[in-house]
Design a protein around this motif. Structure first.
Motif, PDB file in Angstrom:
ATOM      1  N   LEU A   1       5.337  -2.951  -7.730  1.00  0.00           N
ATOM      2  CA  LEU A   1       6.529  -3.319  -7.143  1.00  0.00           C
ATOM      3  C   LEU A   1       6.942  -4.837  -6.857  1.00  0.00           C
ATOM      4  O   LEU A   1       7.765  -5.261  -7.251  1.00  0.00           O
ATOM      5  CB  LEU A   1       7.088  -2.632  -6.068  1.00  0.00           C
ATOM      6  CG  LEU A   1       7.138  -1.184  -6.234  1.00  0.00           C
ATOM      7  CD1 LEU A   1       7.367  -0.345  -4.925  1.00  0.00           C
ATOM      8  CD2 LEU A   1       8.510  -0.820  -7.011  1.00  0.00           C
ATOM      9  N   VAL A   2       6.018  -5.529  -6.342  1.00  0.00           N
ATOM     10  CA  VAL A   2       5.889  -7.018  -6.044  1.00  0.00           C
ATOM     11  C   VAL A   2       5.973  -7.605  -7.216  1.00  0.00           C
ATOM     12  O   VAL A   2       6.474  -8.610  -7.422  1.00  0.00           O
ATOM     13  CB  VAL A   2       4.889  -7.396  -5.085  1.00  0.00           C
ATOM     14  CG1 VAL A   2       4.452  -8.835  -5.098  1.00  0.00           C
ATOM     15  CG2 VAL A   2       5.085  -6.866  -3.828  1.00  0.00           C
ATOM     16  N   LEU A   3       4.951  -7.509  -8.320  1.00  0.00           N
ATOM     17  CA  LEU A   3       4.915  -7.983  -9.669  1.00  0.00           C
ATOM     18  C   LEU A   3       6.313  -7.886 -10.386  1.00  0.00           C
ATOM     19  O   LEU A   3       6.799  -9.046 -10.838  1.00  0.00           O
ATOM     20  CB  LEU A   3       3.767  -7.686 -10.332  1.00  0.00           C
ATOM     21  CG  LEU A   3       2.347  -8.012  -9.802  1.00  0.00           C
ATOM     22  CD1 LEU A   3       1.434  -7.364 -10.711  1.00  0.00           C
ATOM     23  CD2 LEU A   3       2.179  -9.493  -9.755  1.00  0.00           C
TER      24      LEU A   3
ATOM     25  N   ILE B   1       6.425   8.910   3.733  1.00  0.00           N
ATOM     26  CA  ILE B   1       7.030   7.426   3.652  1.00  0.00           C
ATOM     27  C   ILE B   1       6.874   6.644   2.761  1.00  0.00           C
ATOM     28  O   ILE B   1       7.627   5.552   2.457  1.00  0.00           O
ATOM     29  CB  ILE B   1       6.610   6.832   5.327  1.00  0.00           C
ATOM     30  CG1 ILE B   1       6.965   8.047   6.669  1.00  0.00           C
ATOM     31  CG2 ILE B   1       7.181   5.620   5.233  1.00  0.00           C
ATOM     32  CD1 ILE B   1       6.422   7.313   7.850  1.00  0.00           C
ATOM     33  N   ASP B   2       5.545   6.655   2.165  1.00  0.00           N
ATOM     34  CA  ASP B   2       5.459   5.920   0.982  1.00  0.00           C
ATOM     35  C   ASP B   2       6.693   6.167  -0.140  1.00  0.00           C
ATOM     36  O   ASP B   2       6.773   5.278  -0.906  1.00  0.00           O
ATOM     37  CB  ASP B   2       3.863   6.313   0.443  1.00  0.00           C
ATOM     38  CG  ASP B   2       2.813   5.683   1.272  1.00  0.00           C
ATOM     39  OD1 ASP B   2       2.652   4.490   1.415  1.00  0.00           O
ATOM     40  OD2 ASP B   2       2.218   6.453   2.217  1.00  0.00           O
ATOM     41  N   VAL B   3       6.700   7.414  -0.588  1.00  0.00           N
ATOM     42  CA  VAL B   3       7.579   7.875  -1.527  1.00  0.00           C
ATOM     43  C   VAL B   3       8.866   6.928  -0.998  1.00  0.00           C
ATOM     44  O   VAL B   3       9.516   6.439  -1.973  1.00  0.00           O
ATOM     45  CB  VAL B   3       7.854   9.304  -1.322  1.00  0.00           C
ATOM     46  CG1 VAL B   3       9.048   9.642  -2.472  1.00  0.00           C
ATOM     47  CG2 VAL B   3       6.613   9.836  -1.991  1.00  0.00           C
ATOM     48  N   LEU B   4       9.275   7.166   0.195  1.00  0.00           N
ATOM     49  CA  LEU B   4      10.662   6.416   0.662  1.00  0.00           C
ATOM     50  C   LEU B   4      10.759   4.929   0.306  1.00  0.00           C
ATOM     51  O   LEU B   4      11.448   4.425  -0.103  1.00  0.00           O
ATOM     52  CB  LEU B   4      11.196   6.678   1.834  1.00  0.00           C
ATOM     53  CG  LEU B   4      12.311   6.094   2.627  1.00  0.00           C
ATOM     54  CD1 LEU B   4      13.656   6.561   1.885  1.00  0.00           C
ATOM     55  CD2 LEU B   4      12.194   6.537   4.094  1.00  0.00           C
ATOM     56  N   ALA B   5       9.375   4.320   0.671  1.00  0.00           N
ATOM     57  CA  ALA B   5       9.545   2.846   0.473  1.00  0.00           C
ATOM     58  C   ALA B   5       9.407   2.586  -1.095  1.00  0.00           C
ATOM     59  O   ALA B   5      10.064   1.581  -1.672  1.00  0.00           O
ATOM     60  CB  ALA B   5       7.898   2.466   1.089  1.00  0.00           C
ATOM     61  N   VAL B   6       8.767   3.500  -2.036  1.00  0.00           N
ATOM     62  CA  VAL B   6       8.930   3.090  -3.423  1.00  0.00           C
ATOM     63  C   VAL B   6      10.213   3.289  -3.852  1.00  0.00           C
ATOM     64  O   VAL B   6      10.928   2.285  -4.226  1.00  0.00           O
ATOM     65  CB  VAL B   6       8.089   4.304  -4.163  1.00  0.00           C
ATOM     66  CG1 VAL B   6       8.279   4.209  -5.583  1.00  0.00           C
ATOM     67  CG2 VAL B   6       6.491   4.065  -4.088  1.00  0.00           C
ATOM     68  N   VAL B   7      11.125   4.241  -3.321  1.00  0.00           N
ATOM     69  CA  VAL B   7      12.398   4.469  -3.684  1.00  0.00           C
ATOM     70  C   VAL B   7      13.364   3.213  -3.111  1.00  0.00           C
ATOM     71  O   VAL B   7      14.094   2.705  -3.846  1.00  0.00           O
ATOM     72  CB  VAL B   7      13.082   5.738  -3.029  1.00  0.00           C
ATOM     73  CG1 VAL B   7      14.446   5.754  -3.437  1.00  0.00           C
ATOM     74  CG2 VAL B   7      12.347   6.928  -3.868  1.00  0.00           C
TER      75      VAL B   7
END
Length: 293
Positions: free
Chosen positions: A88-90, A164-170
């Motif tokens: 995501l950062v890249l 929460i990781d899934v939410l973060a990805v979204v």
């Protein structure tokens, strides 16, 4: 020529940062990263003074986080969360840097905000000091504050990959898409003297800024998922909100007010960042709320 100067300047900054890391063994990695980040910024600043163009710093906002996060992940090893954060950062960094490159016209072109700051600064304030502190060091520190949330996401394993990781990805992915879409619409439809009020710009005066802010909130969610004790890194996205709300948005709005007829009315109708749930135009007038025509 301009991009060659940028590349050489950033290569020198990277080498200086790497050299500093090499001579500071045993220090906390976060502190070492900060010192290296500041040194790299100073190198870019020096180059910007040599070529007399503060815009040399502009891509640092997106280049430095990609390098820092990649280094952290490389040291920690791969995992589901680390891969998600890194990708995501890249993606964000490559897109934002490419967007800058597509609009920068070389060393003869300097961001209008820097020109304005130079011309309107107090007479006793040296330009080099304003350039170093206000244009370069301040954004570096703001971005580093945002990156604090990435540290627990890639360095701790208190909790496995979860909801929460899934939410973060979204949130992070959606924010990147919003910013990219807003920038693309701006390039395609913006005209001198005309207010863009279609697409995402119909609902927010600065949807690109909204996407950027959302990106940093998404990274913070990764920290919350990995190590809830690092909740305090919320200071990073909060700092981003303050920067865009009280610096970037007012600057752009003042410029648009002076260049675009009808922009004052546009400001009354369209919120600066977050879209309204119910459009003002769709709200019933006070006379009709009680059923009286």
């Amino acid at each position: 020529m301009g991009f060659a100067v940028v590349a050489l300047s950033y290569a020198a900054a990277g080498l200086a940062a790497w050299g500093l890391v090499a001579v500071l063994p045993g220090r906390h990695p976060l502190a070492v990263t900060l010192y290296a980040d500041l040194l790299a910024t100073i190198v870019v600043f020096a180059a910007s003074m040599v070529v007399r163009n503060a815009s040399l710093y502009d891509p640092y906002w997106s280049v430095a986080p990609a390098v820092i996060v990649a280094a952290w992940v490389w040291q920690a090893g791969l995992s589901g969360r680390r891969i998600a954060v890194l990708v995501l950062v890249l993606v964000w960094a490559v897109r934002l840097t490419a967007n800058w490159a597509s609009s920068w016209r070389g060393l003869g072109h300097e961001d209008w905000r820097y020109v304005q700051l130079r011309e309107q600064r107090p007479r006793l304030l040296p330009w080099w000091l304003l350039n170093l502190t206000g244009i370069q060091l301040m954004p570096t520190l703001v971005v580093f504050a945002g990156l604090l949330a990435v540290w627990p996401a890639v360095k701790t394993n208190e909790h496995s990959f979860g909801l929460i990781d899934v939410l973060a990805v979204v949130v992070t992915g959606t924010s990147i898409a919003v910013e990219a879409t807003a920038d693309r619409q701006l390039r395609r439809h913006a005209r001198p003297g005309r207010t863009l009020d279609s697409g995402l710009w119909r609902y927010s005066r600065h949807p690109n800024y909204l996407g950027e802010i959302g990106f940093w909130w998404g990274l913070w969610l990764f920290a919350l998922a990995a190590a809830p004790s690092w909740w305090w890194t919320v200071a990073g996205p909060i700092t981003m909100v303050l920067l865009f709300t009280f610096v970037s948005v007012p600057l752009m709005d003042r410029r648009s007010l002076s260049r675009r007829p009808g922009y004052a009315d546009h400001m009354r109708r369209v919120p600066a960042l977050l879209p309204r749930i119910v459009s003002v135009a769709a709200r019933p007038s006070p006379e009709r709320r009680d059923g009286v025509p």
